[in-house]
Write a protein that holds these residues in place. Structure first.
Motif, short mmCIF file in Angstrom:
data_model
loop_
_atom_site.label_atom_id
_atom_site.label_comp_id
_atom_site.label_asym_id
_atom_site.label_seq_id
_atom_site.Cartn_x
_atom_site.Cartn_y
_atom_site.Cartn_z
N PHE A 100 0.82 -1.20 0.00
CA PHE A 100 0.00 0.00 0.00
C PHE A 100 0.86 1.25 0.00
O PHE A 100 1.82 1.35 0.75
CB PHE A 100 -0.93 -0.01 1.21
N GLU A 101 0.48 2.16 -0.85
CA GLU A 101 1.24 3.39 -0.99
C GLU A 101 0.61 4.47 -0.13
O GLU A 101 -0.57 4.78 -0.24
CB GLU A 101 1.25 3.84 -2.45
N GLY A 102 1.41 5.02 0.77
CA GLY A 102 0.92 6.08 1.63
C GLY A 102 1.23 7.45 1.06
O GLY A 102 1.90 7.59 0.04
N VAL A 103 0.71 8.45 1.73
CA VAL A 103 0.98 9.85 1.39
C VAL A 103 1.65 10.51 2.59
O VAL A 103 1.82 9.88 3.64
CB VAL A 103 -0.32 10.60 0.99
N GLU A 104 2.02 11.75 2.45
CA GLU A 104 2.73 12.47 3.51
C GLU A 104 1.99 12.42 4.85
O GLU A 104 2.60 12.24 5.90
CB GLU A 104 2.97 13.91 3.08
N GLU A 105 0.67 12.55 4.82
CA GLU A 105 -0.11 12.53 6.06
C GLU A 105 -0.01 11.18 6.76
O GLU A 105 0.04 11.12 8.00
CB GLU A 105 -1.58 12.87 5.77
N ASP A 106 0.01 10.08 5.99
CA ASP A 106 0.19 8.75 6.59
C ASP A 106 1.54 8.69 7.30
O ASP A 106 1.64 8.23 8.44
CB ASP A 106 0.16 7.66 5.51
#
Length: 180
Positions: free
Chosen positions: A29-35
Motif C-alpha cells: 500500500f502506498e501512503g501519502v505524507e499525512e500517513d
C-alpha cells in the motif's frame, strides 16, 4: 510516565498476519505524507517495546520490530531463560512467562515515552491484565479471509473510547483509549 499501547497494522477483516505469519501484504500500500506523519509521530513516542520471542530466541532479519528504525530497549516474552542479545544498538531482553514484569521493565526504560506492544498474544494478555492504555491501529483495504487475528480469543469485553480517526491514501488510522 508514558502510556502502554497496542500498535498494529491490520486488514479490514482484523488479521495482522496471513496464516503462515507472513506480513508481506503490509507493504503493498502506498501512503501519502499525512500517513507518514502519523506513523512517524507514533514511532517518536516509543521508548520501549514488548513483543514475543521466536522459537529459537534469536533476532533474525525480518523479525526486528519496526525494521530496526526504533532503537529502544525491547523485551521479548519466552518460556525459557536466555541472556540478552545486543544487535545494531538495540538490547533485546528475554522475560520468562511474566508479561506484567516485562511491561513494568519496559515502562521503567521508556521513562516519559510510551511502551509499544507488538503481536496478538502479547496484546490480548496485556488487555486481559488491564495493562493497556491505548490501541493504535492502521487498517488497510484488504481482506485476507483467514490468518492470525490481533484480537481473536480475547477473554473479555473491552470498552474503548475513540480518540482519533484519520484516513488518507490506502489506509485508515484509528486510535482508541481503553476505558477502565
Amino acid at each position: 510516565m508514558g502510556k502502554v499501547f497496542i500498535h498494529a497494522t491490520v486488514t479490514l477483516d482484523g488479521f495482522m498476519a496471513d496464516s503462515d505469519g507472513g506480513v508481506d501484504w503490509m507493504f503493498d500500500f502506498e501512503g501519502v505524507e499525512e500517513d507518514a506523519e502519523i506513523i512517524n509521530k507514533i514511532m517518536e513516542e516509543i521508548g520501549a517495546i514488548v513483543g514475543g520471542a521466536n522459537k529459537t530466541q534469536t533476532i533474525e532479519e525480518g523479525e526486528i520490530p519496526y525494521g530496526g528504525m526504533v532503537k529502544v530497549p525491547t523485551y521479548l516474552m519466552t518460556h525459557e531463560a536466555h541472556e540478552p542479545i545486543e544487535r545494531d544498538g538495540i538490547t533485546y531482553s528475554f522475560v520468562v512467562n511474566d508479561i506484567a514484569q516485562a511491561v513494568e521493565a519496559a515502562k521503567a526504560d521508556a521513562g516519559d515515552k510510551s511502551v509499544s506492544l507488538l503481536g496478538g498474544s502479547i496484546s490480548r494478555q496485556c488487555l486481559n491484565l488491564g495493562l493497556v492504555d491505548e490501541i493504535q491501529l492502521h487498517v488497510v483495504p484488504l481482506l485476507l479471509g483467514n490468518g492470525i487475528s490481533l484480537f481473536g480469543g480475547l477473554d473479555e469485553r473491552i470498552t474503548l473510547e475513540r480518540i482519533q480517526t484519520a484516513a488518507y491514501a490506502d489506509g485508515t488510522h484509528l486510535r482508541y483509549r481503553v476505558v477502565r
